[in-house]
Design a protein around this motif. Structure first.
Motif, PDB file in Angstrom:
ATOM      1  N   LYS A  36       1.114  -1.011   0.100  1.00 52.59           N
ATOM      2  CA  LYS A  36      -0.070  -0.060   0.056  1.00 52.59           C
ATOM      3  C   LYS A  36       0.850   1.210  -0.095  1.00 52.59           C
ATOM      4  CE  LYS A  36      -4.327  -1.774   2.051  1.00 52.59           C
ATOM      5  NZ  LYS A  36      -5.371  -1.973   2.914  1.00 52.59           N
ATOM      6  N   GLY A  39       1.673   2.004  -3.426  1.00 56.73           N
ATOM      7  CA  GLY A  39       0.507   2.537  -4.298  1.00 56.73           C
ATOM      8  C   GLY A  39      -0.129   1.387  -4.810  1.00 56.73           C
ATOM      9  N   LYS A  82      -3.929  -1.300  -8.035  1.00 53.15           N
ATOM     10  CA  LYS A  82      -3.675  -0.078  -7.446  1.00 53.15           C
ATOM     11  C   LYS A  82      -4.639   0.417  -6.125  1.00 53.15           C
ATOM     12  CE  LYS A  82      -0.763   1.550 -10.910  1.00 53.15           C
ATOM     13  NZ  LYS A  82      -0.177   2.779 -11.670  1.00 53.15           N
ATOM     14  N   ARG A  83      -3.862   1.117  -5.394  1.00 57.76           N
ATOM     15  CA  ARG A  83      -4.535   1.534  -4.143  1.00 57.76           C
ATOM     16  C   ARG A  83      -5.379   2.698  -4.508  1.00 57.76           C
ATOM     17  NH1 ARG A  83      -1.217   4.583  -0.096  1.00 57.76           N
ATOM     18  NH2 ARG A  83      -2.773   5.666   0.815  1.00 57.76           N
ATOM     19  N   LYS A  84      -6.380   2.964  -4.133  1.00 63.10           N
ATOM     20  CA  LYS A  84      -7.226   4.151  -4.366  1.00 63.10           C
ATOM     21  C   LYS A  84      -6.325   5.252  -3.899  1.00 63.10           C
ATOM     22  CE  LYS A  84     -11.798   1.934  -4.181  1.00 63.10           C
ATOM     23  NZ  LYS A  84     -13.158   1.759  -3.454  1.00 63.10           N
ATOM     24  N   ASN A  85      -6.537   6.496  -4.268  1.00 60.14           N
ATOM     25  CA  ASN A  85      -5.980   7.596  -3.878  1.00 60.14           C
ATOM     26  C   ASN A  85      -4.287   7.534  -3.931  1.00 60.14           C
ATOM     27  OD1 ASN A  85      -8.216   8.752  -3.494  1.00 60.14           O
ATOM     28  ND2 ASN A  85      -8.318   7.961  -1.294  1.00 60.14           N
ATOM     29  N   ALA A  86      -3.761   6.543  -4.762  1.00 53.65           N
ATOM     30  CA  ALA A  86      -2.666   6.324  -4.980  1.00 53.65           C
ATOM     31  C   ALA A  86      -1.853   7.529  -5.697  1.00 53.65           C
ATOM     32  CB  ALA A  86      -1.980   4.992  -5.474  1.00 53.65           C
ATOM     33  N   GLU A  87      -0.681   8.249  -5.323  1.00 54.56           N
ATOM     34  CA  GLU A  87      -0.202   9.160  -6.189  1.00 54.56           C
ATOM     35  C   GLU A  87       0.526   8.722  -7.582  1.00 54.56           C
ATOM     36  OE1 GLU A  87       1.982  11.565  -3.629  1.00 54.56           O
ATOM     37  OE2 GLU A  87       0.490  11.688  -2.035  1.00 54.56           O
TER      38      GLU A  87
END
Length: 87
Positions: A36, A39, A82-87
């Motif tokens: 996480k 990302g 991919k993780r939500k809100n990943a940059e």
């Protein structure tokens, strides 16, 4: 220590997996929290990663993922998530 390897397996329901390290280093534990931070929520087997390792009592664990290459994932493995809100 920094090393390269491939994801052997990762089970989201267990929240961990293992990375087969190169250069005869064996394997290393990979926890979902480290994914996480990079990302991702999960990675398919065969994904090539470059990692920072920590060793305790002759056991290695991934503490940071430096680089991820999902193009090496094994055929038939699920897509990376991919993780939500990943940059």
């Amino acid at each position: 220590m920094i090393a390269s390897g491939r994801v052997s397996w990762f089970k989201l329901d267990k929240k961990f997996g293992f990375v087969e390290l190169g250069e005869g280093l064996g394997d290393a534990f990979l926890h979902v929290s480290v994914l996480k931070a990079a990302g991702y929520v999960t990675l398919p087997g065969g994904t090539t990663i470059r990692v920072r390792l920590e060793t305790q009592a002759d056991r290695r664990r991934v503490v940071e993922i430096i680089e991820i290459d999902t193009s090496t994932a094994l055929e038939g493995e699920p897509e990376p998530i991919k993780r939500k809100n990943a940059e």
